[in-house]
Design a protein around this motif. Structure first.
Motif, mmCIF file in Angstrom:
data_model
loop_
_atom_site.group_PDB
_atom_site.id
_atom_site.type_symbol
_atom_site.label_atom_id
_atom_site.label_comp_id
_atom_site.label_asym_id
_atom_site.label_seq_id
_atom_site.Cartn_x
_atom_site.Cartn_y
_atom_site.Cartn_z
ATOM 1 N N ASP A 242 6.333 -37.782 0.603
ATOM 2 C CA ASP A 242 7.158 -36.652 -0.022
ATOM 3 C C ASP A 242 8.128 -37.344 -1.089
ATOM 4 O OD1 ASP A 242 9.342 -34.930 -0.535
ATOM 5 O OD2 ASP A 242 9.197 -34.157 1.603
ATOM 6 N N ASP A 243 8.207 -36.795 -2.215
ATOM 7 C CA ASP A 243 8.737 -37.234 -3.510
ATOM 8 C C ASP A 243 10.199 -37.214 -3.291
ATOM 9 O OD1 ASP A 243 8.371 -34.579 -3.914
ATOM 10 O OD2 ASP A 243 8.587 -34.839 -6.031
ATOM 11 N N ASP A 244 10.724 -36.340 -2.408
ATOM 12 C CA ASP A 244 12.290 -35.963 -2.436
ATOM 13 C C ASP A 244 12.921 -37.091 -1.471
ATOM 14 O OD1 ASP A 244 14.776 -34.782 -0.931
ATOM 15 O OD2 ASP A 244 14.169 -33.299 -2.704
ATOM 16 N N ASP A 245 13.845 -37.713 -2.034
ATOM 17 C CA ASP A 245 14.611 -39.083 -1.243
ATOM 18 C C ASP A 245 15.396 -38.299 -0.131
ATOM 19 O OD1 ASP A 245 13.660 -40.951 -2.865
ATOM 20 O OD2 ASP A 245 15.288 -41.093 -4.254
ATOM 21 N N ASP A 246 16.045 -37.149 -0.425
ATOM 22 C CA ASP A 246 17.009 -36.551 0.594
ATOM 23 C C ASP A 246 16.130 -36.048 1.920
ATOM 24 O OD1 ASP A 246 19.174 -37.059 -0.738
ATOM 25 O OD2 ASP A 246 19.080 -35.087 -1.850
ATOM 26 N N ASP A 247 14.828 -35.336 1.563
ATOM 27 C CA ASP A 247 14.013 -35.044 2.355
ATOM 28 C C ASP A 247 13.470 -36.114 3.346
ATOM 29 O OD1 ASP A 247 14.359 -32.291 2.010
ATOM 30 O OD2 ASP A 247 12.334 -32.162 0.770
ATOM 31 N N TYR B 277 7.521 -44.227 4.632
ATOM 32 C CA TYR B 277 7.202 -43.077 3.664
ATOM 33 C C TYR B 277 6.770 -43.525 2.413
ATOM 34 C CZ TYR B 277 11.674 -44.749 1.886
ATOM 35 O OH TYR B 277 12.543 -45.615 1.414
ATOM 36 N N ILE B 278 6.074 -42.800 1.678
ATOM 37 C CA ILE B 278 5.538 -42.983 0.352
ATOM 38 C C ILE B 278 5.915 -41.788 -0.591
ATOM 39 C CG2 ILE B 278 3.709 -43.536 -0.964
ATOM 40 C CD1 ILE B 278 2.304 -44.562 1.653
ATOM 41 N N SER C 265 4.739 -40.794 -3.305
ATOM 42 C CA SER C 265 3.691 -40.058 -4.148
ATOM 43 C C SER C 265 2.130 -40.037 -3.296
ATOM 44 C CB SER C 265 3.465 -40.561 -5.572
ATOM 45 O OG SER C 265 2.428 -41.679 -5.276
ATOM 46 N N ALA C 266 1.510 -38.857 -3.618
ATOM 47 C CA ALA C 266 0.250 -38.825 -3.106
ATOM 48 C C ALA C 266 -0.789 -39.873 -3.670
ATOM 49 C CB ALA C 266 -0.260 -37.380 -3.197
ATOM 50 N N ARG C 267 -0.831 -40.221 -4.803
ATOM 51 C CA ARG C 267 -1.677 -41.250 -5.364
ATOM 52 C C ARG C 267 -1.289 -42.758 -4.551
ATOM 53 N NH1 ARG C 267 -2.403 -40.039 -11.676
ATOM 54 N NH2 ARG C 267 -3.647 -38.244 -11.181
ATOM 55 N N GLU C 268 -0.060 -42.995 -4.674
ATOM 56 C CA GLU C 268 0.307 -44.089 -4.004
ATOM 57 C C GLU C 268 -0.265 -44.324 -2.465
ATOM 58 O OE1 GLU C 268 4.255 -47.183 -2.813
ATOM 59 O OE2 GLU C 268 4.608 -45.358 -4.201
ATOM 60 N N ALA C 269 -0.070 -43.336 -1.795
ATOM 61 C CA ALA C 269 -0.443 -42.871 -0.486
ATOM 62 C C ALA C 269 -1.878 -43.271 -0.293
ATOM 63 C CB ALA C 269 -0.075 -41.804 -0.101
ATOM 64 N N LEU C 270 -2.877 -42.758 -1.157
ATOM 65 C CA LEU C 270 -4.121 -42.831 -1.097
ATOM 66 C C LEU C 270 -4.495 -44.360 -1.085
ATOM 67 C CD1 LEU C 270 -5.856 -40.078 -3.330
ATOM 68 C CD2 LEU C 270 -5.822 -40.384 -0.813
ATOM 69 N N LYS D 168 -1.543 -47.694 8.172
ATOM 70 C CA LYS D 168 -2.406 -47.027 9.167
ATOM 71 C C LYS D 168 -1.730 -46.251 10.272
ATOM 72 C CE LYS D 168 -5.230 -51.117 8.977
ATOM 73 N NZ LYS D 168 -5.971 -52.278 9.827
ATOM 74 N N PRO D 169 -1.381 -44.938 9.459
ATOM 75 C CA PRO D 169 -0.594 -44.015 10.544
ATOM 76 C C PRO D 169 -1.458 -43.297 11.428
ATOM 77 C CG PRO D 169 -1.320 -43.008 8.316
ATOM 78 C CD PRO D 169 -1.775 -44.595 8.278
ATOM 79 N N GLU D 170 -1.009 -42.816 12.447
ATOM 80 C CA GLU D 170 -1.639 -41.872 13.316
ATOM 81 C C GLU D 170 -1.606 -40.317 12.960
ATOM 82 O OE1 GLU D 170 -0.561 -44.319 17.544
ATOM 83 O OE2 GLU D 170 0.432 -42.524 17.043
ATOM 84 N N VAL D 171 -0.613 -40.062 12.125
ATOM 85 C CA VAL D 171 -0.468 -38.948 11.579
ATOM 86 C C VAL D 171 0.177 -39.010 10.315
ATOM 87 C CG1 VAL D 171 1.751 -38.469 12.675
ATOM 88 C CG2 VAL D 171 0.205 -36.392 12.056
ATOM 89 N N ILE D 172 -0.212 -37.853 9.280
ATOM 90 C CA ILE D 172 0.658 -37.859 7.922
ATOM 91 C C ILE D 172 1.239 -36.693 8.076
ATOM 92 C CG2 ILE D 172 0.076 -37.743 5.690
ATOM 93 C CD1 ILE D 172 -2.454 -39.441 5.906
ATOM 94 N N PHE D 173 2.658 -36.811 7.590
ATOM 95 C CA PHE D 173 3.249 -35.345 7.244
ATOM 96 C C PHE D 173 3.218 -35.235 5.821
ATOM 97 C CE2 PHE D 173 4.748 -35.926 11.590
ATOM 98 C CZ PHE D 173 5.053 -34.811 12.039
ATOM 99 N N LEU D 174 2.925 -34.549 5.006
ATOM 100 C CA LEU D 174 2.463 -34.146 3.397
ATOM 101 C C LEU D 174 3.163 -33.056 3.041
ATOM 102 C CD1 LEU D 174 0.463 -34.960 1.120
ATOM 103 C CD2 LEU D 174 -1.088 -33.442 2.061
ATOM 104 N N ASP D 175 4.082 -33.273 1.992
ATOM 105 C CA ASP D 175 4.737 -32.208 1.197
ATOM 106 C C ASP D 175 3.704 -31.858 0.261
ATOM 107 O OD1 ASP D 175 6.503 -30.777 -0.324
ATOM 108 O OD2 ASP D 175 7.104 -31.950 -1.207
ATOM 109 N N LEU D 176 3.554 -30.669 -0.246
ATOM 110 C CA LEU D 176 2.765 -29.988 -1.214
ATOM 111 C C LEU D 176 3.194 -30.092 -2.572
ATOM 112 C CD1 LEU D 176 1.617 -26.762 0.868
ATOM 113 C CD2 LEU D 176 0.582 -28.950 0.471
ATOM 114 N N ASN D 177 4.531 -29.927 -2.855
ATOM 115 C CA ASN D 177 4.838 -29.985 -4.266
ATOM 116 C C ASN D 177 5.563 -31.263 -4.719
ATOM 117 O OD1 ASN D 177 4.763 -26.953 -4.120
ATOM 118 N ND2 ASN D 177 6.519 -27.093 -2.768
ATOM 119 N N MET D 178 4.226 -32.131 -5.147
ATOM 120 C CA MET D 178 4.582 -33.372 -5.766
ATOM 121 C C MET D 178 3.938 -33.459 -7.249
ATOM 122 S SD MET D 178 4.241 -35.779 -2.612
ATOM 123 C CE MET D 178 2.747 -35.346 -1.776
#
Length: 126
Positions: free
Chosen positions: A10-15, A34-35, A37-42, A51-61
């Motif tokens: 998620d790119d939002d620091d508050d979130d 937390y990361i 950006s999606a690119r950095e996460a990839l 190596k997470p067991e689950v990813i919570f992903l924001d859509l608007n980045m």
């Protein structure tokens, strides 16, 4: 499923801060990363640095949207088994349908109430 090693993209620091605080209130034993950006996460996922067991992903980045990330990761043999929970402000039925078709494990609309967030996350962590 219960998860003990969580990645939030998620790119939002508050979130990020609110999410982390909710996780800590639910369980002090959960590993949380937390990361921004999606690119950095990839990159970090592909290298095995994260190596997470689950990813919570924001859509608007910017640069790479959550939908682009989801579509890409579900084509990667090494990463496609990681459950991805969409965690975004949208509640649009078409968006929910599309992300589920792309392979999302679940879809959570970010609540405006902190206690509601805890109640949404608790079944996934405890």
């Amino acid at each position: 499923m219960i998860f003990n090693n969580i990645l939030l993209i998620d790119d939002d620091d508050d979130d990020q801060e609110i999410f982390m605080t909710a996780i800590q209130q639910i369980s002090s034993s959960v590993k949380y990363h937390y990361i921004n950006s999606a690119r950095e996460a990839l990159e970090k996922l592909a290298s095995g640095e994260v190596k997470p067991e689950v990813i919570f992903l924001d859509l608007n980045m910017p640069l790479m949207t959550g939908q682009e990330f989801l579509s890409y990761i579900k084509k990667q043999e090494k990463l496609l088994q990681i459950p991805i929970i969409i965690f975004t402000t949208s509640a649009d039925p078409a968006t929910i349908r599309l992300t589920k078709q792309l392979g999302a494990y679940d879809f959570i609309t970010k609540p405006s109430d902190f206690n509601e967030l805890i109640n949404l996350l608790k079944p996934l962590i405890i």
